[in-house]
Write a protein that holds these residues in place. Structure first.
Motif, mmCIF file in Angstrom:
data_model
loop_
_atom_site.group_PDB
_atom_site.id
_atom_site.type_symbol
_atom_site.label_atom_id
_atom_site.label_comp_id
_atom_site.label_asym_id
_atom_site.label_seq_id
_atom_site.Cartn_x
_atom_site.Cartn_y
_atom_site.Cartn_z
ATOM 1 N N GLU A 578 43.512 57.102 -66.363
ATOM 2 C CA GLU A 578 43.950 55.707 -66.396
ATOM 3 C C GLU A 578 44.550 55.372 -67.758
ATOM 4 O O GLU A 578 45.566 54.667 -67.850
ATOM 5 C CB GLU A 578 42.766 54.784 -66.106
ATOM 6 C CG GLU A 578 42.267 54.843 -64.674
ATOM 7 C CD GLU A 578 41.070 53.939 -64.444
ATOM 8 O OE1 GLU A 578 40.800 53.078 -65.322
ATOM 9 O OE2 GLU A 578 40.405 54.085 -63.405
ATOM 10 N N GLN A 582 48.281 53.985 -68.531
ATOM 11 C CA GLN A 582 48.398 52.683 -69.185
ATOM 12 C C GLN A 582 49.218 52.792 -70.460
ATOM 13 O O GLN A 582 50.092 51.957 -70.728
ATOM 14 C CB GLN A 582 47.005 52.138 -69.494
ATOM 15 C CG GLN A 582 46.984 50.754 -70.126
ATOM 16 C CD GLN A 582 47.416 49.664 -69.165
ATOM 17 O OE1 GLN A 582 47.174 49.764 -67.958
ATOM 18 N NE2 GLN A 582 48.066 48.639 -69.669
ATOM 19 N N ARG A 615 52.625 51.603 -63.707
ATOM 20 C CA ARG A 615 51.543 50.624 -63.689
ATOM 21 C C ARG A 615 50.985 50.449 -62.280
ATOM 22 O O ARG A 615 49.782 50.191 -62.108
ATOM 23 C CB ARG A 615 52.047 49.286 -64.228
ATOM 24 C CG ARG A 615 50.923 48.288 -64.522
ATOM 25 C CD ARG A 615 51.471 46.992 -65.105
ATOM 26 N NE ARG A 615 52.113 47.216 -66.387
ATOM 27 C CZ ARG A 615 53.417 47.037 -66.606
ATOM 28 N NH1 ARG A 615 54.206 46.610 -65.623
ATOM 29 N NH2 ARG A 615 53.925 47.260 -67.793
ATOM 30 N N LEU A 618 47.896 52.410 -61.272
ATOM 31 C CA LEU A 618 46.594 52.070 -61.849
ATOM 32 C C LEU A 618 45.771 51.244 -60.867
ATOM 33 O O LEU A 618 46.328 50.452 -60.098
ATOM 34 C CB LEU A 618 46.779 51.282 -63.150
ATOM 35 C CG LEU A 618 47.364 52.074 -64.322
ATOM 36 C CD1 LEU A 618 47.806 51.134 -65.438
ATOM 37 C CD2 LEU A 618 46.334 53.070 -64.850
#
Length: 620
Positions: A578, A582, A615, A618
């Motif tokens: 993650e 990010q 994104r 995620l």
């Protein structure tokens, strides 16, 4: 004889089946955090980050000499898979021995009760004892549950020291029980255990978590007698012999290998600082235990295949009935390692629960033993446990197509101008991997990458000076001023906190300003976030994922980011995956804002779109 053969066949299955699945799920290249650094150190026979791990480095180096048609890091990933599969085989032998000992203790207790109370016949009390064949089935099932538990499987898919740590843990427990449970303890067994325990410490210092359980059981068996202490004194010799492998660190360090973390040959203080892992002790017992406890309880069902939790509880209860000393031995393994891990505030705490999970799986085997005494079919159906473990953990541990770190590192360095200097502290995603990829796979050999946080260590500053003398000679005054205070800090002597920080910033700025006219200088975003006083008088212009330090507020050529294809299909399974998604998304968004502010709307939209696609991978 037939049962003997079945035992060996089961042992083969306990090794070969995990190895096959480990190879199937093996990472193809470098992964997160220390993967690149360990691969580089093992391949060059260097010195690794604290605590040095000499046993792992030496065995890893020998493994890389095998004539296999793979890259060094993939060879070492195979080494991790092989070590974990060996641990599975050893765990099978441990479980078989342990359950036999438990059953024998329970039988002896039943015989004693028969003589005292005469309420039941010896035949009635021992009728439920399992024959060896069914013990073999249970031991195989439990060893495969061990092999396919989430955290243990994770050690098999990429190079890390914990795969070998599992081997040393299981071997040490088995050897210890073999000599302490023997009716007539053999000196050779005691000496062998002590040697392997000392050797285990040279791979990972958390072997010390075995101490509470082993000390309790040892003195319970032998008492606080002169003979017991004499035996311990005798065992201290092979223990010290195994531990002496740490001498590899200063000896090899003095030869100045290419990767020489700590340069521990400089003094005993430097050696002890490195081997004791002193820099990590700030994370221990600082009162912040809740996050680590949450990690433990979130992992537990996946380590014991859900139903194994009930079996472990049942096994613990029955073990206390059968043999309290063995029960306390296992419980001290569980509690000692768990209490340590929940009080160790690091992001990769999962691996520090390995001993806890190992001991709990022993209790699962104990629960199956007592259930099978009542229903012998349980021994056969126990094989469902590893099947459940495979089903719930395969996708999580499948790293066969995981190239996030490799692709991120390429995206970082490929757009840079020739002979670039990059200051970064992105160890988990970039710096460690680049050490390996540049040296062994030829990725941007012209680029100079300096790990910003490691510059807070005297050994690294000196190493950079030796490797890049023409670059650091210009900053000699600032470097020596900072080293003066840094030596005081590392030696535990009084130092001026304000001055050391001022000199730290002055050194960083000197490295940038005195080299930027001859080579392009780049920072990664984390440097600006943590050190706002660095390069304050300059523009920071995005070029790929890095920021070019320049006097000109202008657009620079951006990357096509083709290497980020894996980011667009990633399904992050942990905080590191993650985090890298990010980080990539934020850096692309920042670049898009800069490009848009300078009038290139089309390029900005491309970067925005890519950032949004990443994104979207995620979790919400």
């Amino acid at each position: 004889m037939q049962c003997y053969r079945k035992g060996w066949v089961a042992g083969g299955v306990a090794f070969i089946m995990p190895l096959m699945l480990y190879v199937l799920t093996l990472a193809p290249s470098v992964t997160f955090t220390d993967s690149g650094e360990l691969a580089a150190v093992c391949t060059t026979l260097g010195v690794a980050h604290p605590t040095g791990y000499p046993l792992f480095v030496i065995l890893g180096f020998l493994w890389t000499q095998l004539p296999l048609p793979f890259t060094p890091v993939f060879k070492l990933n195979l080494f991790a898979a092989s070590c974990t599969a060996i641990a599975s085989l050893l765990f099978y032998r441990l479980v078989l021995f342990f359950l036999s000992a438990v059953q024998s203790a329970y039988w002896q207790k039943g015989e004693g009760e028969t003589k005292k109370k005469k309420s039941k016949s010896k035949k009635e009390l021992t009728a439920g004892m399992l024959e060896q064949e069914r013990l073999v089935w249970i031991a195989l099932a439990v060893s495969l549950l061990f092999a396919f538990s989430r955290t243990i499987w994770a050690q098999a898919t990429a190079v890390e020291v914990y795969s070998l740590h599992l081997v040393m843990l299981v071997l040490s427990i088995h050897l210890f029980l073999r000599f302490t449970l023997a009716k007539e303890p053999q000196r050779k067994d005691a000496l062998l255990w002590a040697f392997m325990l000392g050797l285990g410490f040279t791979n990972h210092l958390t072997m010390v978590l075995l101490a509470p359980a082993m000390l309790y059981f040892y003195f319970h068996r032998y008492g606080f007698t002169k003979d017991a202490f004499m035996r311990m004194a005798m065992m201290s010799v092979p223990f010290a012999l195994g531990l002496s492998l740490y001498l590899y660190l200063p000896i090899r360090s003095s030869m100045l290998p290419e990767f020489n973390w700590g340069e521990v040959h400089r003094s005993f203080d430097k050696f002890f600082y490195h081997v004791s892992g002193k820099q990590y002790q700030v994370h221990l017992f600082n009162g912040n235990w809740e996050p680590q406890a949450k990690v433990f309880f979130s992992l537990l069902p996946f380590e014991l295949a859900f139903v194994g939790i009930l079996l472990a509880i049942y096994g613990a209860m029955r073990l206390f009935e059968a043999e309290k000393s063995l029960a306390w031995f296992v419980m001290l393994l569980v509690l000692g390692s768990a209490l340590y891990a929940v009080n160790y505030n690091v992001h990769d705490v999962d691996s520090y629960f390995l001993l806890t999970f190992l001991a709990l799986i022993l209790l699962v085997g104990t629960g199956l033993l007592f259930l099978a005494q009542q229903r012998k079919a349980v021994a056969t159906f126990s094989l469902m446990l590893p099947l459940i473990a495979i089903a719930i953990n395969f996708n999580y541990n499948n790293r066969r197509n995981e190239t996030l770190v490799l692709d991120y590192t390429k995206a970082m360095v490929e757009p840079l101008e020739p002979h670039a200097l990059v200051l970064s502290a992105q160890w988990d995603y970039f710096c460690s991997a680049f050490w390996y990829l540049q040296r062994f796979e030829g990725l941007r050999p012209d680029v100079v990458m300096i790990e910003k946080e490691l510059l807070r260590r005297t050994w690294y500053v000196r190493a950079v000076q030796r490797k890049y003398p023409e670059m650091t000679a210009k900053c000699q005054k600032e470097i020596e001023a900072f080293l003066e205070d840094l030596e005081q800090f590392e030696s535990g002597k009084p130092y001026n906190q304000i001055r050391i920080q001022t000199r730290w910033i002055a050194m960083l700025n000197a490295l940038i300003e005195k080299n930027m006219h001859e080579r392009p200088v780049y920072l990664t975003t984390d440097v600006l976030q943590t050190e706002p006083d660095v390069a304050t008088g300059y523009k920071k212009v995005p070029q790929g994922f890095a920021l070019r330090v320049t006097t000109q507020d202008t657009l620079l050529p951006m990357s096509d980011f083709r290497s980020l294809a894996s980011f667009l299909s990633a399904s992050p399974r942990n905080h590191l995956e993650e985090g890298i998604l990010q980080t990539a998304s934020v850096q692309l968004s920042n670049a898009a804002r800069y490009v848009d502010a300078h009038g290139n709307r089309r390029e900005a939209e491309r970067l925005w779109r890519l950032a949004q696609q990443i994104r979207a991978r995620l979790p919400l």
